[in-house]
Design an enzyme around this catalytic site. Structure first.
Site, PDB file in Angstrom:
ATOM      1  N   ASP A   1       0.875  -1.167   0.000  1.00  0.00           N
ATOM      2  CA  ASP A   1       0.000   0.000   0.000  1.00  0.00           C
ATOM      3  C   ASP A   1       0.915   1.221   0.000  1.00  0.00           C
ATOM      4  OD1 ASP A   1      -1.653   2.147   0.504  1.00  0.00           O
ATOM      5  OD2 ASP A   1      -2.630   1.272   2.262  1.00  0.00           O
TER       6      ASP A   1
ATOM      7  N   SER B   1       0.317  11.411 -16.381  1.00  0.00           N
ATOM      8  CA  SER B   1      -0.762  11.236 -17.352  1.00  0.00           C
ATOM      9  C   SER B   1      -0.786  12.447 -18.267  1.00  0.00           C
ATOM     10  CB  SER B   1      -2.111  11.122 -16.628  1.00  0.00           C
ATOM     11  OG  SER B   1      -3.196  11.231 -17.536  1.00  0.00           O
TER      12      SER B   1
ATOM     13  N   TYR C   1      -8.147  14.072 -10.618  1.00  0.00           N
ATOM     14  CA  TYR C   1      -7.110  13.216 -11.199  1.00  0.00           C
ATOM     15  C   TYR C   1      -6.083  14.069 -11.952  1.00  0.00           C
ATOM     16  CZ  TYR C   1      -5.065   9.431 -13.997  1.00  0.00           C
ATOM     17  OH  TYR C   1      -4.198   8.537 -14.596  1.00  0.00           O
TER      18      TYR C   1
ATOM     19  N   LYS D   1      -2.013  14.377 -11.108  1.00  0.00           N
ATOM     20  CA  LYS D   1      -0.971  14.018 -12.062  1.00  0.00           C
ATOM     21  C   LYS D   1      -0.093  15.217 -12.417  1.00  0.00           C
ATOM     22  CE  LYS D   1      -1.741   9.627 -12.430  1.00  0.00           C
ATOM     23  NZ  LYS D   1      -0.733   8.641 -11.957  1.00  0.00           N
TER      24      LYS D   1
END
Length: 276
Positions: A70, A155, A168, A172
């Site tokens: 994790d 990304s 998100y 990124k």
């Protein structure tokens, strides 16, 4: 004139830790590194996914070990780096690939108010904090050797904020900025730190996104999730989707001696969707 010799990329018998190794991109990165003779520590939050990924690498003739990790847990990050160093006597390459796009029932933006605080926190904990923790743990083992490669998977959304996934996109973008900051700190230690920014890869995450887009926007109703994905692929200049191996080859290049003077960069592998 000397006779031609087969060119070496300087990766044989190096040791790489890949997080999120049970997913499609993680396995693609693992395959590409294994082709270069790199020994693999494949970490995933799912023990079974890590095991399956390790079994897939069995034909490459390299040592492969699955780990449960994790990335949001500092003690686990420290422990896995220690374990890998004990097993392999080295840790040369770290690929921070683990990533999420919110909780199990995440929401898309537009409007922004649809994204809840848990989705924001879950995304930042894995995508940003996880990168920070593993970089912090692995750097202590890499320093002093004069050689190390850290590759963070960002990304295209980190370079071009997407209105439906602002949480998100922001996470990124933070990965890219952190990559640059950390690269400056460790450069004189012989360690390079770079990012790879994937574009459109058909994956479990993208299937989830496509399902949410179908629910939210009228123009996607009646389409399959794959047709929704293809709609975005068709808008890119090259008009082709990326494969996990496309990302793996970019990672392999950045890990190799071919990229020994490249650091602090974010390489887009996205069919030209975002150009900088």
């Amino acid at each position: 004139m000397p006779s031609p010799q087969q060119r070496e990329r300087g990766l044989k018998d190096k040791v790489a830790l890949i997080t999120g190794a049970g997913g499609g991109i993680g396995r693609g990165i693992a395959r590409c590194l294994a082709e270069e003779g790199v020994h693999l520590a494949l970490a995933d939050i799912s023990p079974s996914s890590a095991q399956v990924a390790a079994e897939e690498m069995g034909d490459f003739g390299v040592s492969v070990t699955p780990y449960t990790l994790d990335v949001t847990d500092k003690s686990q990050c420290v422990d896995i780096v220690d374990e890998i160093n004990k097993k392999f006597s080295s840790l040369d390459i770290v690929v921070n690939n683990a990533g999420v796009i919110g909780g199990a029932d995440f929401k898309l933006g537009m409007p922004l108010s649809d994204i809840n605080e848990d989705d924001w926190d879950d995304t930042y904990n894995v995508n940003v904090k996880g990168v920070f923790l593993l970089c912090q743990a692995s750097f202590e083992k890499m320093r002093g050797k004069g050689w190390g490669r850290i590759i963070n998977i960002s990304s295209r959304a980190g370079r071009d904020g997407r209105e439906t996934i602002p949480h998100y996109s922001a996470s990124k973008a933070a990965v890219i900025n952190f990559t640059q900051a950390f690269a400056r700190e460790v450069a004189r230690e012989g360690i390079t730190v770079n990012a790879v920014c994937p574009g459109l890869i058909w994956s479990a995450m993208w299937e989830q996104i496509a399902e949410k887009l179908r629910e939210k926007f009228q123009n996607f109703k009646g389409k399959t999730t794959r047709e929704v994905f293809d709609h975005f692929v068709e808008q890119t200049p090259l008009g082709v989707e990326q494969s996990a191996e496309d990302i793996g080859r970019a990672v392999t290049f950045l890990a190799s001696d071919d990229a020994k003077t490249i650091t602090g960069q974010a390489i887009l592998v996205d069919s030209g969707a975002v150009m900088h």
